[in-house]
Scaffold this motif. Structure first.
Motif, PDB file in Angstrom:
ATOM      1  N   ILE A  71       8.483   3.898  -2.606  1.00  0.00           N
ATOM      2  CA  ILE A  71       7.398   4.719  -2.098  1.00  0.00           C
ATOM      3  C   ILE A  71       7.587   5.054  -0.624  1.00  0.00           C
ATOM      4  O   ILE A  71       7.038   6.015  -0.109  1.00  0.00           O
ATOM      5  N   ASN A  77       7.498  12.643  -0.187  1.00  0.00           N
ATOM      6  CA  ASN A  77       6.124  13.140  -0.108  1.00  0.00           C
ATOM      7  C   ASN A  77       6.033  14.657  -0.176  1.00  0.00           C
ATOM      8  O   ASN A  77       5.169  15.213  -0.841  1.00  0.00           O
ATOM      9  N   ILE A  80       6.530  15.656  -3.779  1.00  0.00           N
ATOM     10  CA  ILE A  80       5.414  15.321  -4.681  1.00  0.00           C
ATOM     11  C   ILE A  80       4.316  16.376  -4.588  1.00  0.00           C
ATOM     12  O   ILE A  80       3.747  16.794  -5.586  1.00  0.00           O
ATOM     13  N   LEU A  96       1.718   9.944 -11.868  1.00  0.00           N
ATOM     14  CA  LEU A  96       2.672   9.430 -10.876  1.00  0.00           C
ATOM     15  C   LEU A  96       2.900   7.953 -11.139  1.00  0.00           C
ATOM     16  O   LEU A  96       1.954   7.197 -11.273  1.00  0.00           O
ATOM     17  N   GLN A  97       4.138   7.542 -11.190  1.00  0.00           N
ATOM     18  CA  GLN A  97       4.410   6.120 -11.416  1.00  0.00           C
ATOM     19  C   GLN A  97       5.516   5.665 -10.477  1.00  0.00           C
ATOM     20  O   GLN A  97       6.599   6.239 -10.457  1.00  0.00           O
ATOM     21  N   HIS A  98       5.216   4.666  -9.677  1.00  0.00           N
ATOM     22  CA  HIS A  98       6.242   4.127  -8.786  1.00  0.00           C
ATOM     23  C   HIS A  98       7.029   3.054  -9.511  1.00  0.00           C
ATOM     24  O   HIS A  98       6.477   2.313 -10.325  1.00  0.00           O
ATOM     25  N   ASP A 100       9.747  -0.123  -8.940  1.00  0.00           N
ATOM     26  CA  ASP A 100      10.352  -0.995  -7.938  1.00  0.00           C
ATOM     27  C   ASP A 100      11.862  -0.818  -7.903  1.00  0.00           C
ATOM     28  O   ASP A 100      12.469  -0.415  -8.889  1.00  0.00           O
TER      29      ASP A 100
ATOM     30  N   ILE B  71      -2.197  13.344   0.689  1.00  0.00           N
ATOM     31  CA  ILE B  71      -1.007  12.514   0.492  1.00  0.00           C
ATOM     32  C   ILE B  71      -0.277  12.238   1.794  1.00  0.00           C
ATOM     33  O   ILE B  71       0.475  11.298   1.918  1.00  0.00           O
ATOM     34  N   LYS B  81       1.167   0.329  -1.878  1.00  0.00           N
ATOM     35  CA  LYS B  81       2.133  -0.715  -2.231  1.00  0.00           C
ATOM     36  C   LYS B  81       1.394  -1.997  -2.666  1.00  0.00           C
ATOM     37  O   LYS B  81       1.743  -2.604  -3.675  1.00  0.00           O
ATOM     38  N   GLU B  84      -0.478  -1.593  -5.994  1.00  0.00           N
ATOM     39  CA  GLU B  84       0.435  -1.702  -7.133  1.00  0.00           C
ATOM     40  C   GLU B  84       0.713  -3.160  -7.472  1.00  0.00           C
ATOM     41  O   GLU B  84       0.647  -3.550  -8.633  1.00  0.00           O
ATOM     42  N   LEU B  94      -1.589   1.029 -13.369  1.00  0.00           N
ATOM     43  CA  LEU B  94      -2.107   1.796 -12.242  1.00  0.00           C
ATOM     44  C   LEU B  94      -1.895   3.290 -12.489  1.00  0.00           C
ATOM     45  O   LEU B  94      -0.802   3.723 -12.816  1.00  0.00           O
ATOM     46  N   LEU B  96      -2.137   6.708 -10.445  1.00  0.00           N
ATOM     47  CA  LEU B  96      -2.320   7.283  -9.108  1.00  0.00           C
ATOM     48  C   LEU B  96      -2.678   8.751  -9.259  1.00  0.00           C
ATOM     49  O   LEU B  96      -2.010   9.490  -9.972  1.00  0.00           O
TER      50      LEU B  96
END
Lengths: 343, 343
Positions: A71, A77, A80, A96-98, A100, B71, B81, B84, B94, B96
């Motif tokens: 992220i 950014n 997105i 939206l999925q972050h 790791d 954003i 962060k 999450e 989660l 977003l």
């Protein structure tokens, strides 16, 4: 006939978009006369409110997921923002999925697809070397965005949008050499990386070799994959290490703008001047780099165009207009104030 | 018994987390012997892979949404962060969702809730003055995070986590005055704003008044709500306008770190030195501000603690342990290099 937008309504009424929004949403904080005028204009012009709330209603099963690796990269950014706009235009929902650093994004994608009945997926960043098996399991169209694939075997099987990382890194290193720098340190990804970090390191080596400058291992600084990312902190730490070890260099090439900023700050904290004592270059072309003091000399990736083309490619696949396609964009070397010509 | 984590497995094996991940995920790029060792350790220690992919499987209907207004604010990134991590710990998914500046986040929330069967919602930023009616419609627990509510009538009805924006802004303005500055310009939100921007402006005025310094309207610079956000660009633009109009000031207080950075850069571009010619202060306490040159004197909001407490509050509500609760955190004035004492 193209329907008019909320901006058009605002312009016709001579008010702000937020005022129109308040009128539509029955907010208390709006002058009743203004509200009446706005509602009149909306009626006359057959304006259909088109915000994500309303889109959500009719697009239950029409979602696109963006899976983002890491992220902290401000470069993402700007992309997105464009993804959101383009996906909204198509009346799809955006998830939206972050992911790791250590997670397998293909696996996350597979589960997400099951749960959300996705129509398409964008992988943003990351994506080192996934097995073909894993990729083939993904049952919906997907595009790899700002992801470089190493293996030739992938080349024609998947859609991706990127710059040529080897070439762009070559471009910057070659520029530094032409500015009189031979002792160029590079702040790069982990030693085991096989993704964009490895490609950019290859470009650096290629440029040195093309000028017959020996590659000096002590000038190649790898991040620790357990704790570092392409972040300001990593740039700071790696530069601190360079200084502590007394590595001889006149320029530092950081593989992200964030790392370049960390490098500059570490040099300043060590009493050095940038670029008078040492030059610093970055990669990405972020806003932050342009506004830094000194402004960072960098490679600009055309983030917005790349984001738009990513979505176009994805929807072409969804609509079965095209099969896979690979789009490679040119970066641009943007001179800032952080590199000095050596005499 | 707490189960061991992927980090523990990595430590025991003397390899990186990414290597363990590759072993688990059957990646091709791993030494077969290393993989065997890792799988052995995993078996012996009863390690259960616990990444979001696997979480998704069992948490179909257990999602928490984070609705983010805007954003571009890097301050939110450090909070996301933590959201999450905390949400993952609770084995929830989660979602977003970004909300445009002019959109009504309560409306977006209502639709999202229907579609995703959310268990809870966090509103991050934004949230000016929504009607009680609108808020009461939201059928799941929610927490307003880094949102300040103006109306006293809201105070006991909703859970929120924030700093005291009036007080923190007072703190910074008072500090600037004690450093010998009387002519302090402020870069703030739009004139009609009734959220944190308005509160911080009130704190600025209160500090001036407490020192019997007249409030000079020309030093109060409002952003244009149609195009500006708390961004670097806005800070640059407003400072450019200050300079062009020849407004007399010895310090600029920007209501975000991003705006402060834009302000410094605009001053540098106009040939001025920061802080020698003019001092600049920010608000938020972002990493970017700490690494800027000069480092920005700012108000640090305890982002991580606030994010953790937001999730705790939300889950307390979900589990019906508590009703609503309001948590106000203290900010901290972090001196950087961008403010100079005047003699």
């Amino acid at each position: 006939m193209e329907s008019i937008t909320i901006k058009d309504v605002a312009r016709i009424c001579g008010v702000g978009v937020s005022t129109v929004s308040r009128a539509i949403n029955n907010h208390p904080d709006i002058n009743p006369e203004t509200k009446e005028m706005i509602m009149q204009v909306i009626k006359e012009n057959h304006y259909v409110p088109n915000n994500s709330a309303r889109n959500l209603k009719r697009s239950d099963a029409r979602a696109i997921a963006i899976l983002i690796k890491g992220i902290s990269n401000p470069f993402f950014n700007s992309m997105i923002k464009v993804f959101e706009e383009e996906i909204q235009k198509k009346k799809y929902t955006l998830v939206l999925q972050h992911v790791d650093e250590w997670q397998d994004e293909t696996e996350v994608a597979l589960e997400l697809e099951k749960e959300k009945r996705l129509r398409g997926i964008v992988f943003l960043g990351g994506f080192a070397s996934h097995s073909e098996d894993q990729l083939k399991k993904i049952p919906v169209p997907f595009v790899l965005s700002t992801v470089s694939l190493l293996g030739e075997e992938y080349k024609n099987d998947y859609s991706f949008v990127s710059v040529n990382d080897v070439e762009e890194s070559f471009r910057m290193t070659d520029y530094l050499i032409r500015q009189g720098h031979e002792k160029i340190a590079i702040l790069c990804s982990s030693e085991n990386d096989v993704s964009i970090g490895a490609l950019r390191l290859a470009g650096y080596k290629k440029a040195l070799e093309s000028h017959r400058i020996p590659v000096e291992e002590s000038r190649i600084r790898h991040m620790d994959p357990e704790v570092d990312t392409y972040s300001i902190k990593s740039g700071y730490k790696l530069t601190r290490e360079l200084l502590d070890e007394g590595v001889d260099c006149t320029a530092i090439f950081a593989l992200s703008d964030s790392m370049a900023i960390g490098a500059v700050r570490a040099l300043i904290d060590a009493g050095k001047k940038v670029p008078e004592d040492i030059s610093v270059a970055g990669f990405d072309g972020t806003e932050m780099a342009a506004y830094y003091n000194p402004a960072i000399t960098t490679i600009r990736q055309p983030a917005e165009i790349m984001a738009k083309e990513t979505i176009k490619l994805l929807f072409d696949s969804i609509k079965k207009k095209t099969k896979v396609q690979q789009l490679i964009f040119d970066g641009e070397l943007v001179p800032g104030e952080s590199v000095k010509k050596r005499k």
